[in-house]
Write a protein that holds these residues in place. Sequence first.
Motif, PDB file in Angstrom:
ATOM      1  N   GLY A 157      -9.492   4.195  -5.050  1.00 23.30           N
ATOM      2  CA  GLY A 157      -8.776   2.927  -4.937  1.00 23.30           C
ATOM      3  C   GLY A 157      -8.928   2.061  -6.170  1.00 23.30           C
ATOM      4  N   LEU A 158     -10.152   2.027  -6.706  1.00 22.55           N
ATOM      5  CA  LEU A 158     -10.398   1.215  -7.890  1.00 22.55           C
ATOM      6  C   LEU A 158      -9.702   1.792  -9.119  1.00 22.55           C
ATOM      7  CD1 LEU A 158     -11.890  -1.350  -8.680  1.00 22.55           C
ATOM      8  CD2 LEU A 158     -13.883   0.038  -9.246  1.00 22.55           C
ATOM      9  N   LEU A 159      -9.692   3.106  -9.249  1.00 19.49           N
ATOM     10  CA  LEU A 159      -8.980   3.739 -10.361  1.00 19.49           C
ATOM     11  C   LEU A 159      -7.482   3.440 -10.284  1.00 19.49           C
ATOM     12  CD1 LEU A 159     -10.626   7.274 -10.734  1.00 19.49           C
ATOM     13  CD2 LEU A 159     -10.242   5.636 -12.584  1.00 19.49           C
ATOM     14  N   GLY A 160      -6.914   3.595  -9.091  1.00 19.00           N
ATOM     15  CA  GLY A 160      -5.493   3.317  -8.937  1.00 19.00           C
ATOM     16  C   GLY A 160      -5.158   1.867  -9.237  1.00 19.00           C
ATOM     17  N   LEU A 161      -6.014   0.949  -8.797  1.00 18.24           N
ATOM     18  CA  LEU A 161      -5.797  -0.465  -9.080  1.00 18.24           C
ATOM     19  C   LEU A 161      -5.822  -0.736 -10.576  1.00 18.24           C
ATOM     20  CD1 LEU A 161      -7.381  -3.456  -7.232  1.00 18.24           C
ATOM     21  CD2 LEU A 161      -7.581  -3.310  -9.705  1.00 18.24           C
ATOM     22  N   ARG A 162      -6.775  -0.147 -11.256  1.00 13.36           N
ATOM     23  CA  ARG A 162      -6.927  -0.398 -12.692  1.00 13.36           C
ATOM     24  C   ARG A 162      -5.769   0.164 -13.500  1.00 13.36           C
ATOM     25  NH1 ARG A 162     -11.741  -1.619 -15.502  1.00 13.36           N
ATOM     26  NH2 ARG A 162     -11.509  -1.356 -17.758  1.00 13.36           N
ATOM     27  N   LEU A 163      -5.267   1.314 -13.072  1.00 13.06           N
ATOM     28  CA  LEU A 163      -4.256   2.012 -13.868  1.00 13.06           C
ATOM     29  C   LEU A 163      -2.825   1.733 -13.436  1.00 13.06           C
ATOM     30  CD1 LEU A 163      -6.021   5.476 -14.149  1.00 13.06           C
ATOM     31  CD2 LEU A 163      -5.869   3.721 -15.917  1.00 13.06           C
ATOM     32  N   ALA A 164      -2.622   1.307 -12.194  1.00 12.33           N
ATOM     33  CA  ALA A 164      -1.249   1.154 -11.721  1.00 12.33           C
ATOM     34  C   ALA A 164      -1.037  -0.057 -10.832  1.00 12.33           C
ATOM     35  CB  ALA A 164      -0.814   2.420 -10.975  1.00 12.33           C
ATOM     36  N   GLY A 165      -2.028  -0.912 -10.665  1.00 14.09           N
ATOM     37  CA  GLY A 165      -1.837  -2.119  -9.883  1.00 14.09           C
ATOM     38  C   GLY A 165      -2.482  -2.040  -8.509  1.00 14.09           C
ATOM     39  N   PRO A 166      -2.590  -3.187  -7.840  1.00 15.81           N
ATOM     40  CA  PRO A 166      -3.339  -3.254  -6.579  1.00 15.81           C
ATOM     41  C   PRO A 166      -2.728  -2.446  -5.447  1.00 15.81           C
ATOM     42  CG  PRO A 166      -2.244  -5.343  -7.050  1.00 15.81           C
ATOM     43  CD  PRO A 166      -2.128  -4.519  -8.285  1.00 15.81           C
TER      44      PRO A 166
ATOM     45  N   ALA B 198      -0.743   0.197  -5.676  1.00 16.16           N
ATOM     46  CA  ALA B 198      -0.912   1.617  -5.984  1.00 16.16           C
ATOM     47  C   ALA B 198      -2.350   2.053  -5.721  1.00 16.16           C
ATOM     48  CB  ALA B 198      -0.537   1.888  -7.437  1.00 16.16           C
ATOM     49  N   GLY B 199      -3.311   1.199  -6.083  1.00 15.33           N
ATOM     50  CA  GLY B 199      -4.710   1.520  -5.825  1.00 15.33           C
ATOM     51  C   GLY B 199      -4.997   1.645  -4.348  1.00 15.33           C
TER      52      GLY B 199
ATOM     53  N   MET C 239      -2.812   2.303  -1.956  1.00 13.24           N
ATOM     54  CA  MET C 239      -2.129   3.481  -1.447  1.00 13.24           C
ATOM     55  C   MET C 239      -2.895   4.759  -1.783  1.00 13.24           C
ATOM     56  SD  MET C 239       0.648   2.679   0.188  1.00 13.24           S
ATOM     57  CE  MET C 239       1.868   1.376   0.375  1.00 13.24           C
ATOM     58  N   ALA C 240      -3.338   4.869  -3.038  1.00 12.23           N
ATOM     59  CA  ALA C 240      -4.084   6.061  -3.456  1.00 12.23           C
ATOM     60  C   ALA C 240      -5.376   6.187  -2.664  1.00 12.23           C
ATOM     61  CB  ALA C 240      -4.370   6.000  -4.953  1.00 12.23           C
ATOM     62  N   GLY C 241      -6.062   5.065  -2.503  1.00 10.95           N
ATOM     63  CA  GLY C 241      -7.312   5.097  -1.749  1.00 10.95           C
ATOM     64  C   GLY C 241      -7.132   5.483  -0.302  1.00 10.95           C
ATOM     65  N   LEU C 242      -6.000   5.105   0.297  1.00  4.89           N
ATOM     66  CA  LEU C 242      -5.738   5.452   1.697  1.00  4.89           C
ATOM     67  C   LEU C 242      -5.210   6.878   1.840  1.00  4.89           C
ATOM     68  CD1 LEU C 242      -4.124   2.128   3.001  1.00  4.89           C
ATOM     69  CD2 LEU C 242      -6.484   2.923   3.282  1.00  4.89           C
ATOM     70  N   VAL C 243      -4.486   7.359   0.828  1.00  2.53           N
ATOM     71  CA  VAL C 243      -4.016   8.747   0.855  1.00  2.53           C
ATOM     72  C   VAL C 243      -5.194   9.709   0.790  1.00  2.53           C
ATOM     73  CG1 VAL C 243      -2.850  10.511  -0.550  1.00  2.53           C
ATOM     74  CG2 VAL C 243      -1.699   8.341  -0.047  1.00  2.53           C
ATOM     75  N   PHE C 244      -6.173   9.392  -0.042  1.00  5.19           N
ATOM     76  CA  PHE C 244      -7.289  10.311  -0.311  1.00  5.19           C
ATOM     77  C   PHE C 244      -7.988  10.789   0.965  1.00  5.19           C
ATOM     78  CE2 PHE C 244     -11.810  10.954  -1.381  1.00  5.19           C
ATOM     79  CZ  PHE C 244     -11.681  12.023  -2.258  1.00  5.19           C
TER      80      PHE C 244
ATOM     81  N   MET D  35       4.186   6.187  -4.426  1.00  5.77           N
ATOM     82  CA  MET D  35       4.559   5.383  -3.263  1.00  5.77           C
ATOM     83  C   MET D  35       4.740   3.915  -3.655  1.00  5.77           C
ATOM     84  SD  MET D  35       1.933   7.156  -0.555  1.00  5.77           S
ATOM     85  CE  MET D  35       2.237   5.988   0.764  1.00  5.77           C
ATOM     86  N   ASP D  36       3.858   3.420  -4.514  1.00  4.99           N
ATOM     87  CA  ASP D  36       3.995   2.047  -5.000  1.00  4.99           C
ATOM     88  C   ASP D  36       5.305   1.891  -5.776  1.00  4.99           C
ATOM     89  OD1 ASP D  36       3.084  -0.648  -5.965  1.00  4.99           O
ATOM     90  OD2 ASP D  36       3.061   0.425  -7.872  1.00  4.99           O
ATOM     91  N   HIS D  37       5.626   2.854  -6.638  1.00  2.00           N
ATOM     92  CA  HIS D  37       6.869   2.821  -7.409  1.00  2.00           C
ATOM     93  C   HIS D  37       8.086   2.817  -6.481  1.00  2.00           C
ATOM     94  CE1 HIS D  37      10.044   3.955 -10.168  1.00  2.00           C
ATOM     95  NE2 HIS D  37      10.238   5.081  -9.509  1.00  2.00           N
TER      96      HIS D  37
END
Length: 536
Positions: free
Chosen positions: A122-131, A133-134, A136-141, A361-363
Motif C-alpha cells: 500500500g505504501l509503495l503504491g501510494l508513493r509511486l501512483a497516489g493514495p 492506487a496505493g 487499491m494495490a494494498g487491498l488487491v494483495f 484500477m486507479d487509472h
Amino acid sequence: MSVDERVPAAPRTAAPPVSVPVCPRVSRRTRAVAVIAPALLTVALGLWGIRRQNSMWGDEAVTYQLAHRDLSQMWRTAQHVDLVHALHYALMHEIFGVFGGGLMTLRLPSVLAMSVAAAGVGLLGLRLAGPRAGLMAGLVFPLLPQVQQYAQEGRSYALVCALVTWATYALVTSAAQPARWRWALYGSTMLLACLLHEFAVLALAAHAVTLITSRAPRPVLRAWTVTAACVVAGLLPLAIASAGQSGQVAWIGRPPLVRLLGFLAMAAVGVACARAPLGVRGTLGVTGTLGVRAPLGARGALGAWGTLEGRGSVGLAALALPVLVLPGLLLLIASPLKPLFVDRYVLYSSIGFALLLGAWMDHFLRLRPSSRAVWVAAVVALAALIPSSLHLRTPQARSTDVVAIGAAVGKEGRPGDGLLYLSGRHRVWTEANAQDTRFLTDLALARDPVSSNTLAGIELPAQDIAARMLEFDRIVAVRAPADAHSPSDPREEAKASTLRRFFHEYGTTHVVGARVTVYVRDPGLSPTAAPGSGRP
C-alpha cells in the motif's frame, strides 16, 4: 517555427492535471489508510480458517518438528539437511519457547508477516501512483489466492515476501534521497530475506532492471551495486554450504502446466496494466509534477516510463513489472539445466502484480469515476475468488495432511503391531504427534530422527528390515497414494518384496496425500509367531 524552438517553450503547466495528489503532500490520515486497511484485511483473511480443520501438511510438519528441537540439535541437523531453512527454524524455535508450540503459533507469524507485506504494498503504491492506487494495490494483495495460501502456512515464504516488500520500498527511498543509512537498511533487509530463502536474491536482479531502465544517476547505480555485492557476499557462505544438499530439490520436475499457465497469465495481466498511464510521476518516484503518458506497449512499460520527467524518473510500472516477471522467468530459464521453478519460491512476485493491478484500477476510476461497470466488475471478481478462498482453508488444499495420517495410523494399528514407512522419508508424517505411534514398533528404524540429527531417522540394512518384518503378524504400512519408492534403494525393495511374498492386504485407509494399509501374514507362510506380535 521549428520543433526545436517550440519544445522548450511549451510550459509544463500546459498538460491537464491528473486527479492524484503528489505523494509528498498526502496527509497522514490518507497515508495511514493506505497502510492500515490492507494490513487489517490481510490479518482478517489470515485468521479466517487458519487451523484448516486442524490439518498440517508435510513441509509444515518439518518446521514443527525441527523448531521443537533445541538449537544445538537444530544446527547439527542443518549440517545434513534443510540448511537453507535453518534461520527460519531457529526463529520458530524462539517463538515456540515464548508462545507455545501449537498449530496457531506455527502459522500466526506468517499471518503477521503477510500483513506487514500488504502494508508495504500500500505504501509503495501510494508513493509511486497516489493514495487511491496505493489503497487499491494494498487491498488487491491479500486477496490473491497464493497470498492467502502462504499467509496460513508455517514456512518462511510470508516472511521473505514481507522483507522483499520493505527492501523494495527502501530501494525507492534510497534512490530518491541517497544516504548511507538508507542503503544499509536496504542491504540488511535484502540479506535477511536471502538468508531465510536463497531465491530472494532474484529480487536483486529485478531491482537492477528497475534502476537501469529508469536511467538512475551514476551515484545511485554505484551505491546499489556496492550494496547488492554486500548482500551476495553475505549470502555466499550459505549458498556454498547448501549446495551439498541439492538433493533436497530433486523432487522438482518440469513446471506443471497449470502453474506455468498461471505464471504466464499473471505476467500478461501485469504487462497489460503497465501499458496504461499509471499515476504519479516524479524523480525516482518522489518529487516532481504530475503527468500522463500514452500507452507505449511492453517496452514502454519499462524503459520509457522513466523518461517522462527526465533522467532518473521511476514509474510504478518500471518497479513492479520486473518484480512480477523476472524472478519466475529466471527460474524457468534455468529449468532445462536444473528444474527449480516452484511458485512459492518467488511468492514476492505477487507484490508487482498487486501494484500494477491496483494502479490500473486507479487509472480506470479516474477515466470513469461514476461508471456502474466498475462496481459490477469488482463484485464479480470478489465472487470469483470465493470458491478458491474456501478451498484453501480445507485439508484438501495441500498435498498431505500429516495430522490425518497420524490419526489413521493410530486408529488402524494395535499394540504390538509393526509400523513400516514406504519410503523411509515419510516418517516425518507421523512425527508431529508421537501418541499416534507409541504402541507400534518401527520395523526399519535404527536411529530416531532426533538422535541421528536427521528429519526421518536412519534405517537398518535391507536384510535386517526383512528379518524384523517376519517377526510380526500385522504391519501398518504408510505410503504415498501412488507407489513412489525408488527401485534402486535396497531398503525400499526389501520392504516391498517382503510384503508381497509373506503378507496380504487386510484393509486400507485413504487420507489426504497418503494411504495407511494394514498387512496380515499369510497363514501358510507364517513361521512361529514372535512374542508380542499382534493378530488380526
